[in-house]
Design an enzyme around this catalytic site. Structure first.
Site, PDB file in Angstrom:
ATOM      1  N   ASN A  35      69.557 -65.765 -17.908  1.00 33.08           N
ATOM      2  CA  ASN A  35      68.945 -67.062 -17.636  1.00 33.08           C
ATOM      3  C   ASN A  35      67.428 -66.999 -17.553  1.00 33.08           C
ATOM      4  O   ASN A  35      66.741 -67.959 -17.891  1.00 33.08           O
ATOM      5  CB  ASN A  35      69.503 -67.628 -16.323  1.00 33.08           C
ATOM      6  CG  ASN A  35      68.885 -68.951 -15.957  1.00 33.08           C
ATOM      7  OD1 ASN A  35      69.148 -69.958 -16.608  1.00 33.08           O
ATOM      8  ND2 ASN A  35      68.057 -68.967 -14.926  1.00 33.08           N
ATOM      9  N   ASP A  64      62.429 -69.203 -16.800  1.00 33.40           N
ATOM     10  CA  ASP A  64      63.668 -69.461 -17.538  1.00 33.40           C
ATOM     11  C   ASP A  64      63.440 -69.315 -19.040  1.00 33.40           C
ATOM     12  O   ASP A  64      62.383 -69.673 -19.566  1.00 33.40           O
ATOM     13  CB  ASP A  64      64.172 -70.880 -17.260  1.00 33.40           C
ATOM     14  CG  ASP A  64      64.710 -71.032 -15.842  1.00 33.40           C
ATOM     15  OD1 ASP A  64      64.770 -70.027 -15.130  1.00 33.40           O
ATOM     16  OD2 ASP A  64      65.058 -72.170 -15.464  1.00 33.40           O
ATOM     17  N   ASP A  99      74.928 -63.440 -14.919  1.00 35.19           N
ATOM     18  CA  ASP A  99      74.280 -64.100 -13.796  1.00 35.19           C
ATOM     19  C   ASP A  99      73.944 -65.553 -14.112  1.00 35.19           C
ATOM     20  O   ASP A  99      73.537 -65.889 -15.225  1.00 35.19           O
ATOM     21  CB  ASP A  99      72.989 -63.335 -13.456  1.00 35.19           C
ATOM     22  CG  ASP A  99      72.258 -63.891 -12.268  1.00 35.19           C
ATOM     23  OD1 ASP A  99      72.847 -63.903 -11.167  1.00 35.19           O
ATOM     24  OD2 ASP A  99      71.094 -64.323 -12.425  1.00 35.19           O
ATOM     25  N   HIS A 112      72.950 -72.372 -15.142  1.00 33.88           N
ATOM     26  CA  HIS A 112      71.547 -72.759 -15.173  1.00 33.88           C
ATOM     27  C   HIS A 112      70.898 -72.575 -16.542  1.00 33.88           C
ATOM     28  O   HIS A 112      69.698 -72.817 -16.688  1.00 33.88           O
ATOM     29  CB  HIS A 112      70.774 -71.955 -14.122  1.00 33.88           C
ATOM     30  CG  HIS A 112      71.234 -72.211 -12.722  1.00 33.88           C
ATOM     31  ND1 HIS A 112      70.930 -73.357 -12.029  1.00 33.88           N
ATOM     32  CD2 HIS A 112      72.017 -71.476 -11.886  1.00 33.88           C
ATOM     33  CE1 HIS A 112      71.483 -73.321 -10.831  1.00 33.88           C
ATOM     34  NE2 HIS A 112      72.152 -72.186 -10.717  1.00 33.88           N
ATOM     35  N   GLU A 151      79.049 -65.903 -13.256  1.00 31.90           N
ATOM     36  CA  GLU A 151      78.753 -66.525 -11.975  1.00 31.90           C
ATOM     37  C   GLU A 151      78.395 -67.984 -12.206  1.00 31.90           C
ATOM     38  O   GLU A 151      77.274 -68.310 -12.599  1.00 31.90           O
ATOM     39  CB  GLU A 151      77.580 -65.805 -11.281  1.00 31.90           C
ATOM     40  CG  GLU A 151      77.240 -66.421  -9.928  1.00 31.90           C
ATOM     41  CD  GLU A 151      75.780 -66.248  -9.534  1.00 31.90           C
ATOM     42  OE1 GLU A 151      75.499 -66.243  -8.320  1.00 31.90           O
ATOM     43  OE2 GLU A 151      74.923 -66.137 -10.427  1.00 31.90           O
TER      44      GLU A 151
END
Length: 538
Positions: A139, A207, A237, A241, A273
């Site tokens: 991410n 990001d 991870d 997002h 996740e």
């Protein structure tokens, strides 16, 4: 065999009595020595995983920081517990203690050792039948990653009035830069320029932009690099997002990741996740990723804690059993082959001992409520000995409590900003000697899981005829075989459960767990369970 005279008659009577006893008590004879049964560990992705934060786990060179050689030296501990999978939190170079802001995706952080150390770790895991997966942070990168520093340097030197060009600086397209202040708390200014970059977690974690094909190619090379190193897959991870909370776009990114990884290694395992409720994270299974962490059962407000500490029908053993079926069905609605990833605690959550109020019986019982769930069960290092840790993140990642001597070999100092932690239960070296310890209970729980392949892989159904609110009664069916798990989740009361052998086709207790060490017995069709216990009928 011929038995003559009075002595022979006495022996015959004894034999007949033993036969009747075994027939009436089912597993009483076998149930008592169930730990001697052979394990049936299958080499697939339904495993029992141990999560390790290398920094705090075990130190091999005396610098008080955990390292890969320290992990290697504890592989027998992990294997003897019954774990056949290890998840390593990030091991790549990073300026932070937690290492979720990567500066080089194809290297090992020098604090942890060398690539040769990592190669040996993979080799030693393979010898023990342990599949090793590593954290892969897609991410965002570190703000010190060469991609990001090059992009910022380019923007800082850009002539006034000129638009950025990916041809001049490809790394500009790797991140989410905008011109002009977006007035958003998740955007940060690039030096003294008019450009801003997105960093949902921190200004130190910019990001990335998955619309950039060149970035995706970079990540493909990174995934290929580690798979060729022998890792068995990745923990992914912060998957929700990638595009904010846009589930469809996030699933597209994960579909690309899954397709690429499975092309390289069809047997690789990935767990994502997606920190959200079941209704959200279950949708992510459509990507083809094997597993997503089951946040529904975890933490101080999850199903396991509610079952052990809250009152009422909605938090009863019956409710726990219903939740098992509900989770299974939600996953299968999105992907039939999806593998649940139950866990109770991880590195982002307070340790269970605290919100179970250091009640040893509850801490023990939390183990089967997690580990005997279907799918790939995860246990965070130190939970098997009831470690302490809450508050700031550093506290949740405290040193593994190997010894009550803080200066003993292998002990670490933990993160610099960690507050002092007081463990209420004995250290690992002491608990390993105690057959009544939390450690021993965890080990027995994992053994029971490893002896019965149906526990991890079976389709769950409730035995609806069992209506006692303190009893969770379920079946698990796998490969034509059905077992029954009967839980007594009353904190105080012994329970008798009537279960027809003729109807359900079981013959014995295949094993059991009891937090106080009391026996589970079977007399005819009646199973007697002490408080806080679980039995497996086969």
């Amino acid at each position: 065999m011929r038995l003559a005279g009075k002595r022979g008659k006495r022996m015959l009577a004894v034999l007949l009595f033993c036969a009747l006893l075994v027939g009436s008590l089912g597993a009483c004879g076998k149930g008592e020595d169930w730990r001697s049964r052979e394990v049936q560990v299958i080499d697939d992705n339904y495993r029992t995983w141990y999560e390790i934060f290398v920094y705090s786990f075990n130190d091999s060179d005396g610098d008080r920081i955990g390292d890969l050689q320290g992990v290697i030296s504890k592989l027998d501990y992990v294997s003897d517990m019954g774990f056949n999978g290890i998840w390593l939190m990030p091991v790549m170079p990073s300026p932070s203690y937690h290492k979720y802001d990567v500066t080089d995706y194809k290297a090992i952080d020098p604090l942890y050792g060398t690539m040769e150390d990592f190669d040996r770790l993979v080799e030693e895991c393979d010898k023990r039948g342990i599949k090793l997966i590593i954290d892969l942070v897609l991410n965002h990168t570190s703000s010190e990653h060469p991609w990001f520093t090059a992009a910022c340097e380019y923007l800082g030197q850009l002539e006034e009035g000129k638009e950025p060009s990916p041809e001049e600086c490809p790394y500009y397209s790797y991140y989410n830069f905008v011109k002009g202040d977006p007035s958003s708390p998740t955007f940060y200014r690039v030096g003294n320029t008019d450009y801003y970059y997105e960093g949902a977690f921190s200004d130190r974690m910019p990001d990335v932009n998955f619309d950039c094909e060149a970035l995706r190619k970079e990540f493909e090379e990174i995934m290929s690099f580690w798979l060729n190193k022998g890792v068995g897959g990745f923990r992914l991870d912060a998957v929700k997002h990638f595009y904010g909370d846009d589930t469809s776009k996030n699933v597209e990114v994960l579909t690309w990741v899954n397709d690429y990884v499975k092309f390289i290694d069809p047997n690789a395992y990935m767990v994502g996740e997606c920190w959200d409720g079941m209704n959200v994270y279950s949708q992510y299974y459509a990507s083809g990723i094997d597993s997503f962490f089951n946040f529904e059962f975890a933490d101080s407000s999850g199903v396991i804690t509610k079952t052990l500490t809250y009152n009422g029908e909605s938090n009863s053993a019956q409710a726990y059993a219903k939740a098992l079926v509900r989770i299974q069905n939600a996953i299968r609605d999105n992907r039939e082959e999806g593998i649940d990833a139950p866990f109770f605690v991880n590195h982002d959550l307070s340790r269970a001992a605290g919100y179970l109020r250091y009640d040893e019986r509850k801490i023990k019982m939390s183990a089967p409520l997690n580990v005997l769930m279907s799918g790939s069960a995860f246990v965070y290092y130190g939970e098997e000995i009831g470690m302490t840790g809450s508050g700031r993140d550093e506290n949740k990642r405290a040193p593994m409590y190997w010894s009550d001597d803080s200066q003993a070999k292998g002990m670490t100092d933990g993160p610099a900003d960690m507050e002092p932690q007081e463990n209420r239960f004995a250290c690992a070296s002491e608990q390993m000697k105690d057959e009544n310890s939390i450690f021993s209970f965890y080990r027995d729980t994992i053994l029971l899981r490893n002896q019965n392949p149906e526990i991890a892989r079976g389709t769950v159904a409730r035995l609806e005829e069992i209506t006692d609110l303190d009893i969770a009664a379920i079946s698990k069916t796998y490969d034509g075989s059905t077992i029954y798990l009967i839980y007594n989740l009353s904190e105080t009361d012994k329970k008798e459960v009537a279960l027809s052998r003729e109807q359900y086709g079981y013959t014995e207790i295949a094993g059991y767990l009891s937090v106080d060490g009391e026996k589970v017995t079977l007399n005819g069709d009646t199973l007697t369970l002490p408080s806080y216990s679980v039995a497996v009928l086969r």
